[in-house]
Design a protein around this motif. Structure first.
Motif, PDB file in Angstrom:
ATOM      1  N   VAL A 269       0.825  -1.207   0.000  1.00 26.48           N
ATOM      2  CA  VAL A 269       0.000   0.000   0.000  1.00 26.48           C
ATOM      3  C   VAL A 269       0.860   1.257   0.000  1.00 26.48           C
ATOM      4  O   VAL A 269       0.550   2.243  -0.696  1.00 26.48           O
ATOM      5  CB  VAL A 269      -0.950  -0.013   1.210  1.00 26.48           C
ATOM      6  CG1 VAL A 269      -1.814   1.242   1.232  1.00 26.48           C
ATOM      7  CG2 VAL A 269      -1.824  -1.262   1.181  1.00 26.48           C
ATOM      8  N   SER A 270       1.934   1.255   0.759  1.00 27.03           N
ATOM      9  CA  SER A 270       2.775   2.459   0.831  1.00 27.03           C
ATOM     10  C   SER A 270       3.400   2.805  -0.506  1.00 27.03           C
ATOM     11  O   SER A 270       3.653   3.987  -0.792  1.00 27.03           O
ATOM     12  CB  SER A 270       3.866   2.249   1.890  1.00 27.03           C
ATOM     13  OG  SER A 270       4.683   1.142   1.544  1.00 27.03           O
ATOM     14  N   LEU A 271       3.650   1.814  -1.353  1.00 26.88           N
ATOM     15  CA  LEU A 271       4.209   2.097  -2.678  1.00 26.88           C
ATOM     16  C   LEU A 271       3.219   2.872  -3.542  1.00 26.88           C
ATOM     17  O   LEU A 271       3.593   3.808  -4.260  1.00 26.88           O
ATOM     18  CB  LEU A 271       4.600   0.789  -3.362  1.00 26.88           C
ATOM     19  CG  LEU A 271       5.655  -0.065  -2.645  1.00 26.88           C
ATOM     20  CD1 LEU A 271       5.936  -1.338  -3.444  1.00 26.88           C
ATOM     21  CD2 LEU A 271       6.947   0.728  -2.454  1.00 26.88           C
ATOM     22  N   PHE A 272       1.953   2.507  -3.492  1.00 21.17           N
ATOM     23  CA  PHE A 272       0.943   3.239  -4.258  1.00 21.17           C
ATOM     24  C   PHE A 272       0.738   4.644  -3.680  1.00 21.17           C
ATOM     25  O   PHE A 272       0.471   5.587  -4.427  1.00 21.17           O
ATOM     26  CB  PHE A 272      -0.380   2.458  -4.250  1.00 21.17           C
ATOM     27  CG  PHE A 272      -0.427   1.348  -5.263  1.00 21.17           C
ATOM     28  CD1 PHE A 272      -1.030   1.543  -6.491  1.00 21.17           C
ATOM     29  CD2 PHE A 272       0.136   0.111  -4.995  1.00 21.17           C
ATOM     30  CE1 PHE A 272      -1.083   0.528  -7.439  1.00 21.17           C
ATOM     31  CE2 PHE A 272       0.092  -0.904  -5.926  1.00 21.17           C
ATOM     32  CZ  PHE A 272      -0.506  -0.706  -7.156  1.00 21.17           C
ATOM     33  N   ARG A 273       0.849   4.761  -2.349  1.00 27.23           N
ATOM     34  CA  ARG A 273       0.705   6.087  -1.736  1.00 27.23           C
ATOM     35  C   ARG A 273       1.808   7.036  -2.200  1.00 27.23           C
ATOM     36  O   ARG A 273       1.572   8.206  -2.521  1.00 27.23           O
ATOM     37  CB  ARG A 273       0.729   5.944  -0.211  1.00 27.23           C
ATOM     38  CG  ARG A 273       0.888   7.242   0.569  1.00 27.23           C
ATOM     39  CD  ARG A 273      -0.265   8.196   0.316  1.00 27.23           C
ATOM     40  NE  ARG A 273      -0.122   9.420   1.083  1.00 27.23           N
ATOM     41  CZ  ARG A 273       0.580  10.476   0.721  1.00 27.23           C
ATOM     42  NH1 ARG A 273       1.241  10.454  -0.442  1.00 27.23           N
ATOM     43  NH2 ARG A 273       0.637  11.551   1.473  1.00 27.23           N
ATOM     44  N   GLY A 274       3.006   6.511  -2.291  1.00 27.30           N
ATOM     45  CA  GLY A 274       4.096   7.353  -2.747  1.00 27.30           C
ATOM     46  C   GLY A 274       3.991   7.718  -4.205  1.00 27.30           C
ATOM     47  O   GLY A 274       4.423   8.799  -4.627  1.00 27.30           O
ATOM     48  N   ALA A 275       3.394   6.844  -5.014  1.00 29.95           N
ATOM     49  CA  ALA A 275       3.296   7.123  -6.443  1.00 29.95           C
ATOM     50  C   ALA A 275       2.129   8.047  -6.782  1.00 29.95           C
ATOM     51  O   ALA A 275       2.205   8.831  -7.730  1.00 29.95           O
ATOM     52  CB  ALA A 275       3.158   5.809  -7.218  1.00 29.95           C
TER      53      ALA A 275
END
Length: 361
Positions: A269-275
């Motif tokens: 989830v954190s990867l999508f938040r950063g993108a």
């Protein structure tokens, strides 16, 4: 004397029969009798229309004898005799249409079955038959109950399962649906829907049918191994977003707050938040691991906004459609060999056994 045998229509029309390979000419009376016999065979078990019945009666009223009318019209003399006798008795020769055997139940009893079935839809056909017998004294079979209810559009089907909802839960679901109905497609493109689902690889979901002959029910090729309580299974997690998706994560352990934080949130989830930036909106249900304090702290530290979701509302999550498709594909597979059952998680993650799983998330 030559024996009359069946032959083609052209030979009969010319007045010949075949006897030992030779054609023998018939006498006029024998020819007429043979032609009449062939017409009777062709007309056997066929109902006469009203016009043909009237022709028979008209010829008999003119003084013709029944044998002449039978030969001329190609109708058996017994049929003509019955028509004439009936015409003399009641003056009518129209066909009386019969509805078959009289029904065992009356319209009121059929109405009683309908009302009783709608009042208690879980009643079996045997229960309805006993209730009708005790109320009216009429005894009918289970098949009769099925037919009477089928005539009014009631059939035995499995009920649809749903979650139990109170008045408060229904009101919260309605409020949530109205708020989200105003979102635009651009706003929905920033929302990630996620959920977990458990699949059992060693049980029979009753969706797969087999072809078997009568008396071979317990043969080895007609049996499927099935654990009483489902056997070992695998828990999968996935997230979908408009135009994208996460990887399918598979693990065999029970989902806890620590696993949800360390594996799901930090690795996916954190990867999508950063993108996607600050507009990113994360949706998960109200399961106990999702509401742990360590999960809330992780979401705050990662600056991830969580969508408010009403309780007992898994049907509102569009990812449930994905899990349904995945379950049907797994159920359609042949039983896995024992070596793959031990390494089911590794096979699912690598896509060896189910290569299409990644494509539907």
């Amino acid at each position: 004397m030559a024996r009359i045998v069946r032959h083609n229509y052209e030979s009969v029309r010319e007045g010949y029969i075949r006897n030992g390979g030779k054609e023998v000419k018939l006498f006029t009376s024998a020819l007429k009798a043979f032609q009449c016999n062939n017409r009777i065979v062709m007309e056997q078990r066929k109902h006469l229309d009203d016009f043909l019945r009237g022709r028979n009666i008209g010829r008999l009223e003119c003084g013709r004898i029944q044998l002449e009318v039978s030969e001329e019209l190609g109708i058996a003399q017994s049929v003509i005799s019955r028509l004439w006798q009936r015409f003399q008795d009641d003056g009518n020769v129209s066909r009386c249409y019969s509805t078959g055997l009289p029904r065992v139940t009356t319209p009121n009893e059929n109405r009683y079955l309908e009302v009783t079935a709608k009042k208690n839809r879980r009643s079996t056909a045997s229960d309805l038959s006993r209730q009708l017998s005790s109320a009216t004294g009429t005894t009918i079979s289970r098949q009769t109950v099925y037919r009477r209810l089928g005539n009014i559009g009631l059939y035995a089907r499995r009920p649809v399962r749903c979650v139990p909802l109170t008045a408060t839960r229904s009101r919260l679901r309605l409020t949530c649906s109205r708020e989200h109905s105003l979102r635009t497609p651009q706003q929905w493109s920033c929302v990630m829907f996620s959920d977990e689902s458990r699949y059992t690889l060693q049980s029979d979901s009753r969706r797969t049918l087999i072809w078997r002959a009568p008396g071979t029910r317990y043969h080895q090729e007609n049996t499927i191994e099935r654990h009483r309580y489902g056997g070992a299974g695998w828990l999968v997690w996935g997230g979908i977003i408009l135009g994208s998706r996460t990887d399918l994560h598979v693990h065999s352990v029970t989902m806890t707050g620590h696993i949800y934080r360390d594996v799901i949130l930090e690795q996916h989830v954190s990867l999508f938040r950063g993108a996607m930036g600050a507009e990113f909106l994360f949706m998960d249900d109200n399961a106990r691991p999702h509401d742990a304090n360590i999960v809330d702290e992780c979401l705050q530290s990662e600056d991830i906004t969580r969508m408010d979701w009403p309780a007992y509302s898994p049907d509102l999550n569009p990812i449930e459609q994905v899990w349904d498709i995945l379950g049907r594909r797994i159920a359609a597979r042949q039983p896995l060999p024992p070596i793959y059952r031990n390494f089911g998680g590794h096979c699912l993650m690598s896509g060896v056994i189910f290569p299409k799983i990644r494509l539907i998330i």
